[in-house]
Design an enzyme around this catalytic site. Structure first.
Site, PDB file in Angstrom:
ATOM      1  N   ASP A 118       0.834  -1.208   0.000  1.00  0.00           N
ATOM      2  CA  ASP A 118       0.000   0.000   0.000  1.00  0.00           C
ATOM      3  C   ASP A 118       0.867   1.256   0.000  1.00  0.00           C
ATOM      4  O   ASP A 118       0.414   2.335  -0.355  1.00  0.00           O
ATOM      5  CB  ASP A 118      -0.881   0.045   1.263  1.00  0.00           C
TER       6      ASP A 118
ATOM      7  N   LYS B 240      19.373   6.957   5.999  1.00  0.00           N
ATOM      8  CA  LYS B 240      19.359   5.529   5.717  1.00  0.00           C
ATOM      9  C   LYS B 240      20.778   4.973   5.829  1.00  0.00           C
ATOM     10  O   LYS B 240      21.701   5.667   5.414  1.00  0.00           O
ATOM     11  CB  LYS B 240      18.836   5.275   4.293  1.00  0.00           C
TER      12      LYS B 240
ATOM     13  N   ASP C 221      18.414   2.433  -5.117  1.00  0.00           N
ATOM     14  CA  ASP C 221      19.491   2.002  -6.015  1.00  0.00           C
ATOM     15  C   ASP C 221      20.713   1.500  -5.255  1.00  0.00           C
ATOM     16  O   ASP C 221      21.613   0.946  -5.845  1.00  0.00           O
ATOM     17  CB  ASP C 221      19.928   3.157  -6.923  1.00  0.00           C
TER      18      ASP C 221
HETATM   19 MG   LIG Z   1      20.133   6.718  -4.378  1.00  0.00          MG
END
Ligand SMILES: [Mg+2]
Length: 303
Positions: A22, A227, A252
């Site tokens: 979702d 992150k 990526d």
């Molecule tokens: Mg990236």
């Protein structure tokens, strides 16, 4: 570990994969664009996901831009997005400082190594700071600076945090000043610790590289608010309130984006091959970070 499913060109597999989620958390650099170069069919893919009722959040480690800056970039490239859907590492750091750390005044000022994106997000959370884009710190170090930094007369006694982000004006004066604050007990935070920054369809040193000299000098790592730090996932979840099992991280870079999704126990992760990581890295025997699925480019989700 199971091999990741290759989705490009397989309409049925794409539909099945998308139906499992979702919410999609998107990395930006290397997924939607590289610098100012927009990858093919990105706006159409974003529209397609919205038309299916998916919630989208753009989670980026690039600390040089604020959410407002990102909104302008989305507009310029023709990608439909709202400011509220953007969650950058500068914002993550500001939220962490203001709402989680909550250091008692007056020793709660931040010494910033970075650009205006960090300053804007600290402003948005009411956090006071020095350094950053201040021209007083964008100059060569002079002999008297060593004396004044060492004896503390060049330091602000209210600084309790050093926040390291991507600074395009790295210099010895700022590094020496930050080092002195850390030696005097300031907390060491980083917006993110990426080694590289994708730009102009190539790679340049990232925030982790720009701040590496300071890490070497002080001999310890900062707490990262980007992150793959779960401090960022908690902040994102706190704001958007999603079901992790119905959420997919698209990125990526294996060691930031995909690891972020795996550590956060999301329902799945999708790697795209338009950025840093190559498929050989996750298809190899014993690969440490393996996505659930992968496509050559985000636009392949259009089928
Ligand atoms: Mg990236």
């Amino acid at each position: 570990m199971a091999q990741p499913k290759y989705l490009s060109g397989d309409k049925a597999a794409i539909d099945e994969f998308l139906s499992r989620f979702d919410v999609f958390l998107f990395d930006c650099d290397g997924v939607l664009w590289s610098g100012d170069y927009l990858f093919e069919k990105v706006p159409e893919t974003i529209e397609m996901l919205r038309s299916k009722g998916k919630q989208l959040v753009f989670v980026t480690n690039n600390s040089t831009k604020s959410r407002q800056d990102y909104k302008k970039k989305f507009d310029k490239l023709g990608i439909p997005a709202k400011v509220e859907e953007v969650f950058g590492s500068s914002y993550s750091a500001a939220v962490y400082i203001a709402r989680i750390l909550k250091l008692p005044a007056p020793k709660n000022k931040v010494f910033v190594l970075g650009e205006t994106g960090i300053e804007q997000e600290l402003d948005s959370e009411g956090v006071s700071y020095i350094g950053g884009t201040d021209p007083a710190f964008r100059r060569d170090i002079e002999p008297e600076d060593f004396t004044n930094i060492a004896n503390g007369s060049a330091l602000d006694p209210d600084v309790g945090i050093v926040l390291s982000g991507l600074d395009f004006h790295v210099n010895y004066l700022k590094m020496a000043t930050a080092f002195q604050y850390l030696q005097r007990g300031a907390l060491f935070l980083a917006t993110n610790t990426d080694s590289t920054l994708p730009m102009a369809q190539s790679f340049f040193p990232g925030a982790g590289s720009a701040g590496a000299g300071l890490v070497k000098a002080i001999g310890r790592e900062p707490l990262s608010l980007g992150k793959p730090s779960q401090a960022m996932m908690d902040a994102v979840e706190g704001k958007f309130q999603f079901d992790r099992s119905r959420t997919c991280m698209i990125g990526d870079r294996l060691n930031t984006d995909i690891q972020f999704g795996i550590d956060g126990k999301l329902g799945g992760t999708l790697a795209v091959l338009t950025g840093v990581s190559k498929k050989e890295e996750f298809l190899a025997e014993g690969a440490p970070t393996v996505p659930t699925a992968y496509v050559n480019a985000l636009g392949d989700l259009m089928g």
